[in-house]
Design a protein around this motif. Structure first.
Motif, PDB file in Angstrom:
ATOM      1  N   SER A 100       0.864  -1.186   0.000  1.00 36.57           N
ATOM      2  CA  SER A 100       0.000   0.000   0.000  1.00 36.57           C
ATOM      3  C   SER A 100       0.893   1.226   0.000  1.00 36.57           C
ATOM      4  O   SER A 100       2.117   1.120   0.170  1.00 36.57           O
ATOM      5  N   ALA A 101       0.305   2.379  -0.210  1.00 41.71           N
ATOM      6  CA  ALA A 101       1.084   3.618  -0.131  1.00 41.71           C
ATOM      7  C   ALA A 101       1.552   3.827   1.300  1.00 41.71           C
ATOM      8  O   ALA A 101       0.844   3.509   2.253  1.00 41.71           O
ATOM      9  N   PRO A 102       2.746   4.367   1.492  1.00 37.72           N
ATOM     10  CA  PRO A 102       3.233   4.606   2.856  1.00 37.72           C
ATOM     11  C   PRO A 102       2.424   5.678   3.575  1.00 37.72           C
ATOM     12  O   PRO A 102       1.868   6.587   2.964  1.00 37.72           O
ATOM     13  N   HIS A 103       2.392   5.566   4.877  1.00 35.97           N
ATOM     14  CA  HIS A 103       1.866   6.618   5.735  1.00 35.97           C
ATOM     15  C   HIS A 103       3.007   7.602   6.009  1.00 35.97           C
ATOM     16  O   HIS A 103       3.872   7.359   6.851  1.00 35.97           O
ATOM     17  N   TRP A 104       3.030   8.716   5.294  1.00 35.53           N
ATOM     18  CA  TRP A 104       4.048   9.738   5.513  1.00 35.53           C
ATOM     19  C   TRP A 104       3.679  10.593   6.720  1.00 35.53           C
ATOM     20  O   TRP A 104       2.492  10.814   6.999  1.00 35.53           O
ATOM     21  N   LEU A 105       4.699  11.074   7.428  1.00 32.96           N
ATOM     22  CA  LEU A 105       4.489  11.899   8.612  1.00 32.96           C
ATOM     23  C   LEU A 105       5.007  13.311   8.399  1.00 32.96           C
ATOM     24  O   LEU A 105       5.938  13.536   7.630  1.00 32.96           O
ATOM     25  N   HIS A 106       4.410  14.254   9.099  1.00 34.25           N
ATOM     26  CA  HIS A 106       4.886  15.634   9.161  1.00 34.25           C
ATOM     27  C   HIS A 106       5.806  15.697  10.386  1.00 34.25           C
ATOM     28  O   HIS A 106       5.363  15.938  11.505  1.00 34.25           O
ATOM     29  N   GLN A 107       7.089  15.451  10.189  1.00 36.22           N
ATOM     30  CA  GLN A 107       8.039  15.286  11.284  1.00 36.22           C
ATOM     31  C   GLN A 107       8.485  16.648  11.824  1.00 36.22           C
ATOM     32  O   GLN A 107       8.808  17.549  11.062  1.00 36.22           O
ATOM     33  N   VAL A 108       8.528  16.760  13.152  1.00 44.76           N
ATOM     34  CA  VAL A 108       8.831  18.048  13.784  1.00 44.76           C
ATOM     35  C   VAL A 108       9.863  17.921  14.907  1.00 44.76           C
ATOM     36  O   VAL A 108       9.975  18.807  15.747  1.00 44.76           O
ATOM     37  N   HIS A 109      10.631  16.840  14.945  1.00 43.41           N
ATOM     38  CA  HIS A 109      11.624  16.605  16.000  1.00 43.41           C
ATOM     39  C   HIS A 109      10.961  16.563  17.373  1.00 43.41           C
ATOM     40  O   HIS A 109      11.517  17.035  18.367  1.00 43.41           O
ATOM     41  N   GLY A 110       9.760  15.986  17.419  1.00 44.10           N
ATOM     42  CA  GLY A 110       9.050  15.853  18.682  1.00 44.10           C
ATOM     43  C   GLY A 110       9.087  14.423  19.181  1.00 44.10           C
ATOM     44  O   GLY A 110       9.934  13.620  18.768  1.00 44.10           O
ATOM     45  N   ILE A 111       8.132  14.086  20.062  1.00 45.16           N
ATOM     46  CA  ILE A 111       8.075  12.730  20.621  1.00 45.16           C
ATOM     47  C   ILE A 111       6.677  12.133  20.507  1.00 45.16           C
ATOM     48  O   ILE A 111       6.337  11.198  21.226  1.00 45.16           O
ATOM     49  N   ASP A 112       5.865  12.658  19.596  1.00 53.14           N
ATOM     50  CA  ASP A 112       4.526  12.115  19.415  1.00 53.14           C
ATOM     51  C   ASP A 112       4.550  10.905  18.485  1.00 53.14           C
ATOM     52  O   ASP A 112       5.320  10.856  17.519  1.00 53.14           O
ATOM     53  N   VAL A 113       3.682   9.955  18.792  1.00 54.47           N
ATOM     54  CA  VAL A 113       3.593   8.689  18.065  1.00 54.47           C
ATOM     55  C   VAL A 113       2.153   8.497  17.616  1.00 54.47           C
ATOM     56  O   VAL A 113       1.218   8.821  18.349  1.00 54.47           O
ATOM     57  N   VAL A 114       1.958   7.968  16.414  1.00 53.55           N
ATOM     58  CA  VAL A 114       0.620   7.690  15.916  1.00 53.55           C
ATOM     59  C   VAL A 114       0.533   6.217  15.541  1.00 53.55           C
ATOM     60  O   VAL A 114       1.512   5.632  15.065  1.00 53.55           O
ATOM     61  N   ARG A 115      -0.620   5.612  15.805  1.00 55.28           N
ATOM     62  CA  ARG A 115      -0.842   4.222  15.390  1.00 55.28           C
ATOM     63  C   ARG A 115      -1.744   4.215  14.166  1.00 55.28           C
ATOM     64  O   ARG A 115      -2.770   4.888  14.129  1.00 55.28           O
ATOM     65  N   PHE A 116      -1.344   3.440  13.160  1.00 57.66           N
ATOM     66  CA  PHE A 116      -2.135   3.275  11.943  1.00 57.66           C
ATOM     67  C   PHE A 116      -2.701   1.859  11.907  1.00 57.66           C
ATOM     68  O   PHE A 116      -1.957   0.884  12.002  1.00 57.66           O
ATOM     69  N   ASP A 117      -4.019   1.773  11.739  1.00 56.09           N
ATOM     70  CA  ASP A 117      -4.681   0.473  11.688  1.00 56.09           C
ATOM     71  C   ASP A 117      -5.338   0.212  10.341  1.00 56.09           C
ATOM     72  O   ASP A 117      -6.158  -0.703  10.215  1.00 56.09           O
ATOM     73  N   ALA A 118      -4.975   1.012   9.335  1.00 56.67           N
ATOM     74  CA  ALA A 118      -5.488   0.800   7.980  1.00 56.67           C
ATOM     75  C   ALA A 118      -4.479   1.347   6.989  1.00 56.67           C
ATOM     76  O   ALA A 118      -3.694   2.243   7.326  1.00 56.67           O
ATOM     77  N   PRO A 119      -4.457   0.818   5.776  1.00 59.72           N
ATOM     78  CA  PRO A 119      -3.554   1.361   4.760  1.00 59.72           C
ATOM     79  C   PRO A 119      -3.830   2.827   4.487  1.00 59.72           C
ATOM     80  O   PRO A 119      -4.932   3.331   4.746  1.00 59.72           O
ATOM     81  N   ALA A 120      -2.824   3.516   3.954  1.00 64.73           N
ATOM     82  CA  ALA A 120      -2.953   4.943   3.677  1.00 64.73           C
ATOM     83  C   ALA A 120      -3.996   5.192   2.598  1.00 64.73           C
ATOM     84  O   ALA A 120      -4.094   4.474   1.613  1.00 64.73           O
ATOM     85  N   LEU A 121      -4.777   6.238   2.810  1.00 61.59           N
ATOM     86  CA  LEU A 121      -5.743   6.713   1.835  1.00 61.59           C
ATOM     87  C   LEU A 121      -5.458   8.198   1.597  1.00 61.59           C
ATOM     88  O   LEU A 121      -4.814   8.851   2.413  1.00 61.59           O
ATOM     89  N   PRO A 122      -5.936   8.766   0.507  1.00 60.27           N
ATOM     90  CA  PRO A 122      -5.705  10.204   0.280  1.00 60.27           C
ATOM     91  C   PRO A 122      -6.878  11.042   0.808  1.00 60.27           C
ATOM     92  O   PRO A 122      -7.946  11.016   0.198  1.00 60.27           O
ATOM     93  N   PRO A 123      -6.733  11.803   1.899  1.00 60.42           N
ATOM     94  CA  PRO A 123      -5.579  11.868   2.789  1.00 60.42           C
ATOM     95  C   PRO A 123      -5.586  10.714   3.785  1.00 60.42           C
ATOM     96  O   PRO A 123      -6.630  10.108   4.015  1.00 60.42           O
ATOM     97  N   PRO A 124      -4.415  10.376   4.414  1.00 56.07           N
ATOM     98  CA  PRO A 124      -4.372   9.289   5.382  1.00 56.07           C
ATOM     99  C   PRO A 124      -5.322   9.544   6.549  1.00 56.07           C
ATOM    100  O   PRO A 124      -5.448  10.674   7.011  1.00 56.07           O
ATOM    101  N   GLN A 125      -5.974   8.496   7.007  1.00 48.45           N
ATOM    102  CA  GLN A 125      -6.883   8.608   8.143  1.00 48.45           C
ATOM    103  C   GLN A 125      -6.507   7.560   9.184  1.00 48.45           C
ATOM    104  O   GLN A 125      -6.957   6.424   9.133  1.00 48.45           O
TER     105      GLN A 125
END
Length: 287
Positions: A66-91
């Motif tokens: 599937s398409a990758p889940h791209w992140l808006h990286q900000v040098h932070g410590i937040d984590v997100v869990r993905f439970d479905a393939p990427a869609l436009p836009p990722p949900q």
């Protein structure tokens, strides 16, 4: 010419992980030549349409499920869990905090559900986070780097993975600990691979970086070699290993960290070396 390096870790057979190289694919022009996968924050001026084509080539060339889940990286410590393939836009799907029962005492790190999204424009709609977790086969995680540490985690039984971006700001603030805490797998049952990053023989830092680590862990001073007044060569992979072991991982379960982006311009982008630079992607998924 190869366009990727596979993770050198004893991951379970169903875990796929690699880091792309700067050449061997893609169509970006110098100084982003050629396989630049960076988004609007990380591409330093590359053509958005070309990067979009490079990202499409990534999926096709390497047979991603599937398409990758791209992140808006900000040098932070937040984590997100993905439970479905990427869609436009990722949900991303809603999740509870990892590491056992949710709660502030057991897990001080934030697993966003759902995460805030970046604004409009190129890269808009990407979750604002520096790490991602999944336990769903076919969901592809992606981290962008060009000197920072890309770290891939996998449970020893192959039912969960994570990918984290850790430059010195995020590493010193607990990015890797946050990623482990967001996993449902105990840290003692996790394997990790540290991908290409600024190496200890080339990565010189100042007092701010030294103090950020030593204030947390006095023993971290062993990961710095003095060069000139107020400056040190920093061993980011060694610092990462110290923090992962302190978080409960076994030292023998942490591999990699021996590929230097700064000293290998033929294969790797490096923001520190080149100023304006493309980005490699570290990709992981469960087959």
């Amino acid at each position: 010419m190869s366009a990727r390096i596979d993770a050198a870790a004893p991951f379970p057979a169903n875990v796929r992980a690699f880091t792309t190289l700067r050449h061997g694919a893609g169509a970006s022009q110098a100084p982003f030549d050629t396989f630049n996968l960076g988004n609007f924050r990380a591409a330093d001026g590359d053509d958005a349409d070309v990067v979009a084509r490079n990202r499409a080539e990534l999926v096709e060339r390497f047979g991603l499920p599937s398409a990758p889940h791209w992140l808006h990286q900000v040098h932070g410590i937040d984590v997100v869990r993905f439970d479905a393939p990427a869609l436009p836009p990722p949900q991303p799907s809603p999740v509870n905090g990892g590491g056992g029962e949710s709660g502030q005492d057991e897990n001080p790190w934030r697993v966003m559900h759902p995460p805030p999204l970046a604004g409009e424009g190129w890269g808009g709609g990407e979750p604002v986070a520096d790490a991602a977790v999944t336990s769903v086969p076919g969901v592809v995680l992606a981290i962008l780097t060009a000197d920072c540490l890309p770290v891939v985690f996998a449970s020893k039984c192959g039912d969960e993975i994570a990918a984290a971006h850790a430059g010195w700001p995020g590493l010193s603030k607990g990015m890797l600990e946050a990623t482990l805490a967001a996993m449902r797998t105990s840290a003692s049952d996790v394997l990790a691979w540290i991908g290409p990053a600024a190496g200890p023989s080339r990565y010189e830092v100042g007092r701010e970086v030294f103090d950020a680590f030593v204030a947390h862990d006095a023993g971290a001073a062993t990961c710095f070699v003095p060069t000139r007044e107020g400056h040190w060569l920093a061993d980011l992979p060694a610092l990462a290993r110290r923090r992962l072991v302190a978080a409960g991982m076994s030292a023998g379960d942490i591999r990699g960290g021996d590929l230097c982006t700064l000293s290998d311009p033929a294969r790797f982008f490096s923001h520190r070396r080149d100023g304006r630079s493309g980005r490699m992607a570290t990709i992981a998924w469960l087959a």
